[in-house]
Design an enzyme around this catalytic site. Structure first.
Site, mmCIF file in Angstrom:
data_model
loop_
_atom_site.group_PDB
_atom_site.id
_atom_site.type_symbol
_atom_site.label_atom_id
_atom_site.label_comp_id
_atom_site.label_asym_id
_atom_site.label_seq_id
_atom_site.Cartn_x
_atom_site.Cartn_y
_atom_site.Cartn_z
ATOM 1 N N HIS A 1 121.971 -13.677 8.047
ATOM 2 C CA HIS A 1 122.938 -14.679 7.585
ATOM 3 C C HIS A 1 123.904 -15.544 8.511
ATOM 4 O O HIS A 1 124.029 -14.995 9.719
ATOM 5 C CB HIS A 1 123.788 -14.022 6.308
ATOM 6 C CG HIS A 1 124.715 -12.826 7.134
ATOM 7 N ND1 HIS A 1 125.808 -13.165 7.586
ATOM 8 C CD2 HIS A 1 124.576 -11.656 6.903
ATOM 9 C CE1 HIS A 1 126.487 -11.936 8.106
ATOM 10 N NE2 HIS A 1 125.600 -11.117 7.664
ATOM 11 N N CYS B 1 123.704 -6.263 9.891
ATOM 12 C CA CYS B 1 122.881 -7.657 9.557
ATOM 13 C C CYS B 1 122.845 -8.199 10.888
ATOM 14 O O CYS B 1 123.478 -7.830 11.862
ATOM 15 C CB CYS B 1 123.949 -8.373 8.580
ATOM 16 S SG CYS B 1 123.587 -7.814 6.800
#
Length: 484
Positions: free
Chosen positions: A443, A459
């Site tokens: 992301h 992440c």
């Protein structure tokens, strides 16, 4: 010897065994009979001359008995004995044609014949049956009596004749009709309206009774009764349903595809609907269809379009970027208008076109992602070549990014992360999120610029622009390899 005086004109050999001797003095000649020769009987020709006509007559009678109907036979009161089957058929038809029905009404009497009513019987079959059952050659079948014959009348002919013969008794019914309604672009029914007139069933029954009994005339009560239209509302409704079904599917097809639809109003303009005694039929005009046929090549022909697909490393298709389209060309338009007109007349609006097809090629692009935890780099591979390499930020030691082989799963362009009760952090409006392992995802990270160093809760952080590119570039199912 006795002298006999002969006729003055008698010939010398006028008698067997006689000689004629004329007198030398001119007196009348005398006939001298010679005695008959011994053992020579006199010739008798009487039997010969009588036997010949009797034999010929007997032969003729035998021959006639093989083709004639026995005496006394009749069909529906029509004497047919002594007739051939053909003659009997003519006699039966003639009697029926001349049999008269007198219509007795308050307005007077009116006469109408079987011929006027379009009356008929199967005269040939009746005559053949009469001969088969009662041949003259079989005397045991003589004088058998009469057999019945079923009389039919032609409704349209009879109705017209009755209306002409007794106009005061007749109010013509109005047949149901089928028409095209432009507002709804559909066929609709115009209902039938009953009329008044002479009951055809009564007239037919009277004609049958008179014919069966051998009467040449009969009288029936001609009080007006309701007369139903020949073309009924139900029949029109059935035709409307069939025609509207044609309009639902009408067009030119390639396979199962209606490649060139035909507007309902245009299709209706091709058709002519008619009714003959309730039997609704429709025909199509090839000349009107031809304009649409002339436009087919432009609507049907096309070039092939090659496909472009995204695959994984094993060749499995992840995404079809460009759908392949087969090229095609209409082979010929000759005869299409006439063939389609014939189909439409049978209630079939689906016209199949014959085309020559050109196959398309497929270009496959392999894509995969690689995350190197040691170098904090993310790589985008296309056809086994590095397309892009970006510095990224993976999980901190307390929340490391898990090594392994994964695939991109759920994707969302924007979401809040960690914003729930009991969470240790809350980051709102995280952009371009592509999950690959549980809650681990690629992301964008707008809140820092420290890419190349561990920073995340597991992440893979990327610059927002890079995250957007990866989001669009990597379809669901793209392989992800995370390693040190």
């Amino acid at each position: 010897m006795t002298d006999l005086v002969t006729r003055p004109d008698a010939d010398a050999d006028d008698r067997d065994g006689a000689t004629v001797d004329g007198g030398s003095d001119g007196s009348a000649p005398t006939v001298a009979w010679a005695p008959a020769e011994p053992g020579r009987p006199k010739k008798k020709r009487t039997a010969l001359w009588i036997g010949l006509p009797v034999g010929a007559t007997l032969t003729a009678l035998i021959a006639a008995s093989l083709v004639l109907i026995a005496p006394g036979a009749s069909v529906a009161g029509v004497p047919v004995g002594g007739l051939t089957a053909g003659g009997a058929a003519d006699a039966i038809s003639a009697r029926l044609a001349e049999t008269t029905v007198v219509l007795d009404s308050p307005d007077g009497t009116f006469e109408i014949t079987g011929a006027d009513l379009g009356a008929s019987v199967d005269a040939k079959a009746l005559a053949d049956a009469a001969f088969a059952e009662n041949p003259m050659w079989n005397p045991s079948t003589w004088y058998p009596g009469s057999s019945d014959a079923a009389v039919t009348i032609d409704q349209a002919t009879a109705t017209a004749a009755l209306q002409s013969a007794a106009p005061d008794l007749y109010v013509a019914p109005v047949d149901a009709a089928v028409t095209f309604d432009a507002a709804s672009a559909s066929y609709v029914t115009i209902p039938a309206v009953a009329g008044e007139g002479v009951d055809l069933a009564t007239v037919q029954a009277a004609l049958q009774t008179a014919f069966d009994s051998g009467q040449t005339s009969t009288t029936v009560d001609a009080a007006p009764v309701a007369v139903e239209a020949l073309a009924t509302t139900d029949e029109a409704d059935a035709a409307v349903a069939a025609l509207n079904s044609v309009l639902e599917t009408v067009g030119f097809y390639v396979g199962q595809e209606r490649t060139v639809p035909v507007d309902r109003t245009v299709a209706a303009s091709w058709l002519t609907v008619s009714s003959d005694g309730g039997d609704f039929t429709y025909t199509a005009d090839p000349a009107l269809i031809q304009a649409s046929v002339d436009a087919l090549p432009a609507a049907v022909n096309r070039d092939a379009v090659n496909a472009n697909v995204i695959t994984d490393s094993s060749g499995g298709v992840l995404l079809e970027q460009v759908a392949g389209v087969t090229g095609r060309a209409l082979e010929s338009t000759d005869g299409i208008a006439s063939a389609f007109a014939s189909q439409l007349a049978e209630g079939n609006g689906v016209f199949p076109l014959t085309v020559a097809e050109t196959p398309f090629a497929t270009t496959a692009t392999e894509r995969r992602l690689e995350v190197n935890l040691s170098t904090q780099m993310t790589y985008l591979y296309e056809n086994d070549q590095v397309l892009y390499a970006w510095a990224s930020s993976t999980g901190l030691p307390s929340s490391p990014t898990t090594p392994g082989s994964f695939r991109i799963g759920w994707k969302t362009p924007l979401q809040d992360m960690g914003c729930f009760p009991g969470a240790t952090y809350c980051t709102e409006n995280v952009p371009w999120v592509a999950y690959f392992n549980g809650d681990e995802a690629f992301h964008g990270a707008y809140w820092h610029n420290n890419f190349g160093n561990v920073m995340s809760h597991g992440c893979v952080n990327l610059p927002v622009a890079s995250a957007k590119f990866l989001y669009d570039w990597a379809p669901k199912g793209t392989e992800v390899w995370v390693h040190y």
